[in-house]
Design a protein around this motif. Structure first.
Motif, PDB file in Angstrom:
ATOM      1  N   LEU A   1       5.068   6.076  13.942  1.00 54.09           N
ATOM      2  CA  LEU A   1       5.966   5.965  12.791  1.00 54.09           C
ATOM      3  C   LEU A   1       5.831   7.177  11.865  1.00 54.09           C
ATOM      4  N   ALA A   2       4.592   7.675  11.731  1.00 52.69           N
ATOM      5  CA  ALA A   2       4.385   8.874  10.903  1.00 52.69           C
ATOM      6  C   ALA A   2       5.151  10.056  11.484  1.00 52.69           C
ATOM      7  N   ASP A   3       5.233  10.152  12.811  1.00 50.74           N
ATOM      8  CA  ASP A   3       6.028  11.211  13.455  1.00 50.74           C
ATOM      9  C   ASP A   3       7.520  10.980  13.243  1.00 50.74           C
ATOM     10  N   ALA A   4       7.951   9.722  13.424  1.00 49.50           N
ATOM     11  CA  ALA A   4       9.382   9.403  13.405  1.00 49.50           C
ATOM     12  C   ALA A   4       9.972   9.432  11.997  1.00 49.50           C
ATOM     13  N   LEU A   5       9.209   8.957  11.015  1.00 45.59           N
ATOM     14  CA  LEU A   5       9.744   8.836   9.656  1.00 45.59           C
ATOM     15  C   LEU A   5       9.239   9.920   8.712  1.00 45.59           C
ATOM     16  N   GLY A   6       8.209  10.635   9.136  1.00 46.60           N
ATOM     17  CA  GLY A   6       7.572  11.613   8.267  1.00 46.60           C
ATOM     18  C   GLY A   6       6.256  11.065   7.756  1.00 46.60           C
ATOM     19  N   ALA A   7       5.220  11.910   7.765  1.00 45.88           N
ATOM     20  CA  ALA A   7       3.873  11.439   7.425  1.00 45.88           C
ATOM     21  C   ALA A   7       3.776  10.991   5.966  1.00 45.88           C
ATOM     22  N   ARG A   8       4.421  11.730   5.053  1.00 45.03           N
ATOM     23  CA  ARG A   8       4.304  11.360   3.629  1.00 45.03           C
ATOM     24  C   ARG A   8       4.951  10.003   3.376  1.00 45.03           C
ATOM     25  N   ARG A   9       6.137   9.802   3.946  1.00 44.58           N
ATOM     26  CA  ARG A   9       6.849   8.540   3.744  1.00 44.58           C
ATOM     27  C   ARG A   9       6.042   7.359   4.308  1.00 44.58           C
TER      28      ARG A   9
ATOM     29  N   LEU B   1       2.766   7.287   4.833  1.00 42.53           N
ATOM     30  CA  LEU B   1       1.565   7.148   3.996  1.00 42.53           C
ATOM     31  C   LEU B   1       1.868   6.303   2.760  1.00 42.53           C
ATOM     32  N   LEU B   2       2.956   6.615   2.067  1.00 42.86           N
ATOM     33  CA  LEU B   2       3.299   5.895   0.843  1.00 42.86           C
ATOM     34  C   LEU B   2       3.676   4.443   1.139  1.00 42.86           C
ATOM     35  N   ALA B   3       4.388   4.241   2.254  1.00 43.38           N
ATOM     36  CA  ALA B   3       4.752   2.865   2.637  1.00 43.38           C
ATOM     37  C   ALA B   3       3.493   2.045   2.937  1.00 43.38           C
ATOM     38  N   GLY B   4       2.565   2.637   3.704  1.00 38.65           N
ATOM     39  CA  GLY B   4       1.325   1.941   4.026  1.00 38.65           C
ATOM     40  C   GLY B   4       0.506   1.640   2.789  1.00 38.65           C
ATOM     41  N   LEU B   5       0.453   2.602   1.863  1.00 41.82           N
ATOM     42  CA  LEU B   5      -0.308   2.411   0.624  1.00 41.82           C
ATOM     43  C   LEU B   5       0.305   1.296  -0.223  1.00 41.82           C
ATOM     44  N   ALA B   6       1.651   1.254  -0.282  1.00 39.31           N
ATOM     45  CA  ALA B   6       2.333   0.203  -1.054  1.00 39.31           C
ATOM     46  C   ALA B   6       2.044  -1.175  -0.455  1.00 39.31           C
ATOM     47  N   VAL B   7       2.123  -1.289   0.878  1.00 44.60           N
ATOM     48  CA  VAL B   7       1.848  -2.564   1.547  1.00 44.60           C
ATOM     49  C   VAL B   7       0.395  -2.982   1.303  1.00 44.60           C
ATOM     50  N   PHE B   8      -0.532  -2.031   1.460  1.00 43.14           N
ATOM     51  CA  PHE B   8      -1.967  -2.331   1.286  1.00 43.14           C
ATOM     52  C   PHE B   8      -2.258  -2.780  -0.150  1.00 43.14           C
ATOM     53  N   THR B   9      -1.659  -2.110  -1.129  1.00 43.30           N
ATOM     54  CA  THR B   9      -1.908  -2.428  -2.539  1.00 43.30           C
ATOM     55  C   THR B   9      -1.370  -3.819  -2.887  1.00 43.30           C
ATOM     56  N   LEU B  10      -0.131  -4.103  -2.471  1.00 45.08           N
ATOM     57  CA  LEU B  10       0.459  -5.414  -2.740  1.00 45.08           C
ATOM     58  C   LEU B  10      -0.331  -6.515  -2.022  1.00 45.08           C
ATOM     59  N   ALA B  11      -0.732  -6.234  -0.771  1.00 41.13           N
ATOM     60  CA  ALA B  11      -1.503  -7.218  -0.001  1.00 41.13           C
ATOM     61  C   ALA B  11      -2.859  -7.493  -0.656  1.00 41.13           C
ATOM     62  N   SER B  12      -3.454  -6.467  -1.258  1.00 43.60           N
ATOM     63  CA  SER B  12      -4.734  -6.650  -1.952  1.00 43.60           C
ATOM     64  C   SER B  12      -4.572  -7.603  -3.131  1.00 43.60           C
ATOM     65  N   LEU B  13      -3.460  -7.473  -3.850  1.00 38.62           N
ATOM     66  CA  LEU B  13      -3.191  -8.368  -4.976  1.00 38.62           C
ATOM     67  C   LEU B  13      -3.038  -9.817  -4.489  1.00 38.62           C
ATOM     68  N   VAL B  14      -2.252 -10.005  -3.426  1.00 35.07           N
ATOM     69  CA  VAL B  14      -2.024 -11.347  -2.867  1.00 35.07           C
ATOM     70  C   VAL B  14      -3.341 -11.960  -2.393  1.00 35.07           C
ATOM     71  N   THR B  15      -4.177 -11.149  -1.726  1.00 35.78           N
ATOM     72  CA  THR B  15      -5.451 -11.654  -1.199  1.00 35.78           C
ATOM     73  C   THR B  15      -6.368 -12.091  -2.335  1.00 35.78           C
ATOM     74  N   GLY B  16      -6.404 -11.315  -3.403  1.00 36.51           N
ATOM     75  CA  GLY B  16      -7.223 -11.685  -4.559  1.00 36.51           C
ATOM     76  C   GLY B  16      -6.744 -12.964  -5.231  1.00 36.51           C
ATOM     77  N   LEU B  17      -5.430 -13.219  -5.182  1.00 36.52           N
ATOM     78  CA  LEU B  17      -4.855 -14.412  -5.801  1.00 36.52           C
ATOM     79  C   LEU B  17      -4.946 -15.646  -4.908  1.00 36.52           C
TER      80      LEU B  17
END
Length: 476
Positions: A83-91, A93-109
């Protein structure tokens, strides 16, 4: 048995693109993001007993809290790279970081086991997107000698993350509560999401086909394997649920192999396993990670449930163990260069086996500092050396052009190894985890000692002779 690309010496020199003035700031931010992912493997282990009390988690749920994350992280990592090749590494990276951050909030709750484990699954998906995209950005942002330096910083993040994870897990669990081992990711993730676009340059994506069926099959196969291994602790190895799950894993892995052979752009080129260095590196990484994550899992539950230590005290006990792992990696790097891969791998596994012997005689009393701690520290010293040997063998003993593929395969085995290891020891130690009996833990540590000893013997025949020559092109 060291290989080199035949045309490397005669290839025409291509001038490197002009260096990006923001590159070191970008590396710092990318490494912080990767650090969070590594941290989340070990930070959770110290918090497990408190989670179990608050959310009424049984042994199976407790095991899935650890394995759900590493399963999705490892199983979907190769797809994340595509996916990093197909969509671009920066895009990506940011998508993965957003998912990880939101998931961390849900897990804590989380208020129950399904919400907690679901959050861990989502964290693993985010990590699988983020990590390969981050490494791709590091390798394309830096060139020449700077790339080696940048990759050295990247590699150091792994050891530091594991070491600080156990201590931070203890501090947060004993302080504001276990939820904060997840909440702590949220402000860091939001800050990174705000800063990264300013420092990481967007690069045009490269056309790449996505092997979604392959990714789903290998992840489902490993999930079925882990479910069967965990279920065996309750229904026994001959129970219907155990046997059906393990049979399902075999079928799913078989389907994965068929899909990969038929695909023009397979997720994992199975022919890589005909390369002895890749096979050896994958085996060593699988066993080393399985053992190390098992140490943290078993030790944390034993210290808190059987010995009555607090989460912070447990984190402090584990700090020398994490430091010993990092020291072992440093020594392993030295010995691989001086003696070669095979002696280092065999010695590392043998040291781990010897260190585990005292842990097969743990009791509900006696000093933790003269019983558990020295044995775990010695075993982890050996495992640290095996980690380095696994990576350098797989990456430096294959052709330059295959180093990226080999890296993806070995990293996948790193995450999946942790999942399988915890599933197995959780089942063997079931009586100790559920009832607080020391005997369950001694059985599990005995299994770890046998696994390390057998692996030392297998490494004699499996690991190639020779000294890996790790240089810039290999280190992707």
């Amino acid at each position: 048995m060291t290989h080199s690309a035949p045309d490397a010496a005669h290839a025409p020199a291509h001038p490197s693109p002009p260096a990006d003035p923001r590159r070191w700031a970008a590396l710092a931010l990318i490494c912080v993001a990767q650090f969070m992912l590594i941290l989340d493997v070990t930070v959770v282990t110290v918090a497990l007993p408190d989670m179990a009390v608050d959310l009424d988690l049984g042994r199976q749920s407790l095991t899935w809290v650890v394995t759900a994350y590493t399963l999705c992280f490892g199983g979907l990592m190769l797809l994340g790279g595509r996916l990093a090749d197909a969509l671009g590494a920066r895009r990506t990276l940011l998508a993965g970081l957003a998912v990880f951050t939101l998931a961390s909030l849900v897990t804590g709750l989380a208020v129950n086991a399904p919400m907690l484990i679901g959050g861990r699954v989502a964290q693993g998906v985010g990590a699988a997107l983020l990590s390969p995209a981050a490494l791709s950005l590091v390798t394309t942002t830096f060139h020449g000698a700077e790339r080696n330096k940048a990759l050295g910083v990247w590699a150091a993040i792994g050891g530091a993350g594991s070491a600080l994870g156990v201590l931070l897990g203890g501090v947060l669990t004993d302080g504001p509560g276990w939820q904060w081992v997840f909440y702590v990711n949220v402000p860091v993730g939001v800050l990174l999401l705000a800063l990264l676009p300013a420092f990481v340059a967007a690069r045009p994506p490269r056309p790449a086909r996505l092997d979604l069926p392959g990714a789903l099959l290998v992840t489902a196969g490993t999930g079925a394997l882990i479910y069967g291994l965990v279920k065996a602790g309750d229904t026994g190895w001959s129970g219907a649920a155990t046997l059906l799950s393990l049979a399902g894993a075999v079928v799913l892995y078989g389907a994965f192999a068929v899909v990969e052979r038929a695909s023009r752009t397979p997720l994992m080129d199975l022919r890589m396993f005909t390369r002895r260095p890749v096979l050896a590196g994958s085996f060593l990484m699988l066993i080393a990670t399985a053992l190390l994550i098992s140490f943290f899992f078993l030790g944390s539950v034993y210290l808190q449930k059987v010995r009555g230590l607090s989460a912070l005290e447990t984190g402090l006990v584990f700090l020398p163990v994490a430091v010993a792992t990092a020291l072992g990696a440093h020594l392993g790097s030295h010995f691989v260069g001086r003696l070669g891969s095979r002696p280092t791998a065999v010695a590392g596994m043998a040291v781990a086996a010897v260190g585990l012997v005292p842990l097969t005689r743990l009791s509900a009393d006696g000093s933790v500092y003269t019983g558990l701690l020295p044995g775990l520290a010695v075993a982890s010293l050996g495992i640290g050396a095996v980690f380095v040997t696994a990576t350098t063998t797989a990456l430096a003993m294959v052709e330059h052009r295959e180093a990226g593929l080999a890296s993806g395969v070995v990293n996948t085995f790193h995450e999946v190894g942790g999942s399988i290891g915890v599933a197995v020891v959780s089942t063997v130690a079931a009586t100790g985890i559920e009832g607080g009996a020391a005997s369950g833990f001694t059985d599990a540590f005995l299994l770890c000692a046998v696994a390390a000893g057998v692996s030392a013997v297998l490494a004699i025949g499996l690991v190639p002779q020779g000294k890996p020559q790790l240089s810039g092109p290999h280190a992707h």
